[in-house]
Design a protein around this motif. Structure first.
Motif, PDB file in Angstrom:
ATOM      1  N   LEU A  50       1.152  -0.960   0.117  1.00 59.26           N
ATOM      2  CA  LEU A  50      -0.118  -0.132  -0.421  1.00 59.26           C
ATOM      3  C   LEU A  50       1.057   0.983   0.186  1.00 59.26           C
ATOM      4  CD1 LEU A  50      -2.851  -0.627   2.909  1.00 59.26           C
ATOM      5  CD2 LEU A  50      -2.629  -1.820  -0.092  1.00 59.26           C
ATOM      6  N   ARG A  51       0.325   1.671  -0.542  1.00 59.12           N
ATOM      7  CA  ARG A  51       1.203   3.624  -0.506  1.00 59.12           C
ATOM      8  C   ARG A  51       0.140   4.463  -0.686  1.00 59.12           C
ATOM      9  NH1 ARG A  51       2.549   7.593  -4.647  1.00 59.12           N
ATOM     10  NH2 ARG A  51       1.621   7.009  -6.140  1.00 59.12           N
ATOM     11  N   PHE A  52       0.417   5.188   0.571  1.00 57.25           N
ATOM     12  CA  PHE A  52      -0.681   6.643   1.030  1.00 57.25           C
ATOM     13  C   PHE A  52      -0.786   7.572  -0.397  1.00 57.25           C
ATOM     14  CE2 PHE A  52      -0.854  11.153   2.051  1.00 57.25           C
ATOM     15  CZ  PHE A  52      -2.260  10.852   2.052  1.00 57.25           C
ATOM     16  N   VAL A  53      -1.594   8.257  -0.748  1.00 57.35           N
ATOM     17  CA  VAL A  53      -1.488   8.717  -1.839  1.00 57.35           C
ATOM     18  C   VAL A  53      -2.296  10.172  -1.923  1.00 57.35           C
ATOM     19  CG1 VAL A  53      -1.110   7.093  -3.654  1.00 57.35           C
ATOM     20  CG2 VAL A  53      -3.510   7.743  -3.673  1.00 57.35           C
ATOM     21  N   THR A  69      -9.520   9.307   3.059  1.00 55.25           N
ATOM     22  CA  THR A  69      -7.700   8.486   3.036  1.00 55.25           C
ATOM     23  C   THR A  69      -7.846   7.108   2.009  1.00 55.25           C
ATOM     24  OG1 THR A  69      -7.828   8.773   5.438  1.00 55.25           O
ATOM     25  CG2 THR A  69      -6.085   7.502   4.285  1.00 55.25           C
ATOM     26  N   PHE A  70      -6.643   8.008   0.659  1.00 53.05           N
ATOM     27  CA  PHE A  70      -6.967   7.622  -0.017  1.00 53.05           C
ATOM     28  C   PHE A  70      -4.979   6.492  -0.288  1.00 53.05           C
ATOM     29  CE2 PHE A  70     -10.249  10.214  -1.052  1.00 53.05           C
ATOM     30  CZ  PHE A  70     -10.915   9.668  -1.921  1.00 53.05           C
ATOM     31  N   PHE A  71      -5.672   5.141  -0.627  1.00 47.69           N
ATOM     32  CA  PHE A  71      -4.383   4.479  -0.946  1.00 47.69           C
ATOM     33  C   PHE A  71      -4.373   3.755  -2.171  1.00 47.69           C
ATOM     34  CE2 PHE A  71      -4.884   4.614   3.811  1.00 47.69           C
ATOM     35  CZ  PHE A  71      -3.058   5.207   4.037  1.00 47.69           C
ATOM     36  N   GLU A  72      -3.200   3.730  -2.748  1.00 48.40           N
ATOM     37  CA  GLU A  72      -2.911   2.885  -3.814  1.00 48.40           C
ATOM     38  C   GLU A  72      -2.438   1.434  -3.741  1.00 48.40           C
ATOM     39  OE1 GLU A  72      -0.785   4.590  -7.784  1.00 48.40           O
ATOM     40  OE2 GLU A  72       0.610   3.019  -6.325  1.00 48.40           O
ATOM     41  N   PRO A 105     -19.381  12.485  -4.539  1.00 47.41           N
ATOM     42  CA  PRO A 105     -18.682  13.417  -4.926  1.00 47.41           C
ATOM     43  C   PRO A 105     -16.926  13.666  -4.146  1.00 47.41           C
ATOM     44  CG  PRO A 105     -20.563  14.147  -4.571  1.00 47.41           C
ATOM     45  CD  PRO A 105     -20.255  12.510  -4.042  1.00 47.41           C
ATOM     46  N   TYR A 106     -17.356  13.021  -2.418  1.00 45.77           N
ATOM     47  CA  TYR A 106     -15.427  12.917  -1.864  1.00 45.77           C
ATOM     48  C   TYR A 106     -14.690  12.208  -3.226  1.00 45.77           C
ATOM     49  CZ  TYR A 106     -15.896   9.251   1.724  1.00 45.77           C
ATOM     50  OH  TYR A 106     -15.136   8.266   1.976  1.00 45.77           O
ATOM     51  N   THR A 107     -15.366  11.291  -3.345  1.00 43.62           N
ATOM     52  CA  THR A 107     -14.339  10.273  -4.228  1.00 43.62           C
ATOM     53  C   THR A 107     -13.908  10.969  -4.734  1.00 43.62           C
ATOM     54  OG1 THR A 107     -15.725   8.084  -3.503  1.00 43.62           O
ATOM     55  CG2 THR A 107     -14.641   8.251  -5.265  1.00 43.62           C
ATOM     56  N   ALA A 108     -14.620  11.341  -5.936  1.00 45.65           N
ATOM     57  CA  ALA A 108     -14.689  12.155  -7.233  1.00 45.65           C
ATOM     58  C   ALA A 108     -12.978  13.198  -7.440  1.00 45.65           C
ATOM     59  CB  ALA A 108     -15.210  12.703  -8.237  1.00 45.65           C
ATOM     60  N   ALA A 109     -13.293  14.193  -6.357  1.00 54.57           N
ATOM     61  CA  ALA A 109     -12.384  15.034  -5.494  1.00 54.57           C
ATOM     62  C   ALA A 109     -10.907  14.707  -5.225  1.00 54.57           C
ATOM     63  CB  ALA A 109     -13.237  16.093  -3.788  1.00 54.57           C
ATOM     64  N   GLY A 110     -10.814  13.235  -4.163  1.00 51.63           N
ATOM     65  CA  GLY A 110     -10.081  12.856  -4.415  1.00 51.63           C
ATOM     66  C   GLY A 110      -9.084  12.441  -5.281  1.00 51.63           C
ATOM     67  N   VAL A 111     -10.062  11.661  -6.335  1.00 48.22           N
ATOM     68  CA  VAL A 111      -9.313  10.582  -7.045  1.00 48.22           C
ATOM     69  C   VAL A 111      -8.777  12.139  -8.001  1.00 48.22           C
ATOM     70  CG1 VAL A 111     -10.044   9.845  -9.620  1.00 48.22           C
ATOM     71  CG2 VAL A 111     -10.742   8.751  -7.375  1.00 48.22           C
ATOM     72  N   ALA A 112      -9.884  13.651  -8.327  1.00 49.29           N
ATOM     73  CA  ALA A 112      -8.915  14.653  -9.303  1.00 49.29           C
ATOM     74  C   ALA A 112      -7.694  14.400  -8.893  1.00 49.29           C
ATOM     75  CB  ALA A 112      -9.869  15.568  -9.253  1.00 49.29           C
ATOM     76  N   GLU A 113      -7.412  14.443  -6.964  1.00 52.84           N
ATOM     77  CA  GLU A 113      -6.648  15.470  -6.567  1.00 52.84           C
ATOM     78  C   GLU A 113      -5.622  14.607  -6.622  1.00 52.84           C
ATOM     79  OE1 GLU A 113      -6.288  18.482  -4.743  1.00 52.84           O
ATOM     80  OE2 GLU A 113      -8.081  19.225  -5.902  1.00 52.84           O
ATOM     81  N   TYR A 114      -5.107  12.956  -6.965  1.00 56.29           N
ATOM     82  CA  TYR A 114      -4.058  12.589  -6.671  1.00 56.29           C
ATOM     83  C   TYR A 114      -4.018  12.455  -8.230  1.00 56.29           C
ATOM     84  CZ  TYR A 114      -2.651   7.614  -8.060  1.00 56.29           C
ATOM     85  OH  TYR A 114      -2.073   6.416  -8.166  1.00 56.29           O
ATOM     86  N   VAL A 115      -4.643  12.399  -8.687  1.00 61.42           N
ATOM     87  CA  VAL A 115      -3.830  12.379 -10.521  1.00 61.42           C
ATOM     88  C   VAL A 115      -3.406  13.248 -10.303  1.00 61.42           C
ATOM     89  CG1 VAL A 115      -5.109  12.563 -12.775  1.00 61.42           C
ATOM     90  CG2 VAL A 115      -5.795  11.034 -11.651  1.00 61.42           C
TER      91      VAL A 115
END
Length: 130
Positions: A50-53, A69-72, A105-115
């Motif tokens: 796992l990598r915190f992203v 909290t998003f992990f890859e 929405p918060y999933t979409a926001a977190g993914v956009a920020e990760y990208v």
């Protein structure tokens, strides 16, 4: 990325979300990621894979706040499947830049920020609030 479409829970039913959940008593965030992956999509993760992203502090229009909290996961054992059909209607893979319209929405926001390569964002807070 793998998303799950919620159903029958009374919360965000019909919306797509990353496999996720809440911390249980005495659990660290990475332990929760491992447990939730096993419970929701039937795969086995190891902490060192796992990598915190990203950390997204999201506030919806009604003023309710969430911390995402998003992990890859770089590797896993098993083939993902819908392990909680009573909470999820289906799972599916999507390109990062082509999320379904009904992504929570918060999933979409977190993914956009990760990208974008951002490790932290406060989304939905007044300007200057950080």
């Amino acid at each position: 990325m793998l998303l799950a479409q919620r159903q029958g829970t009374g919360y965000a039913d019909g919306w797509w979300n990353l496999p996720s959940g809440h911390l249980e008593e005495g659990e660290t965030i990475d332990q929760a990621v491992i447990r939730e992956a096993r419970e929701e999509i039937g795969i086995t993760l190891q902490a060192d894979a796992l990598r915190f992203v990203h950390l997204c502090h999201f506030r919806n229009p009604e003023g309710q706040a969430r911390m995402g909290t998003f992990f890859e996961a770089r590797t896993w054992q098993g083939e993902p499947y819908n392990a909680e059909p009573h909470k999820c209607s289906r799972i599916a893979w999507f390109p990062f830049n082509q999320l379904p319209d009904q992504t929570y929405p918060y999933t979409a926001a977190g993914v956009a920020e990760y990208v974008r390569g951002s490790a932290y964002a406060a989304v939905g807070w007044p300007v200057g609030h950080r």
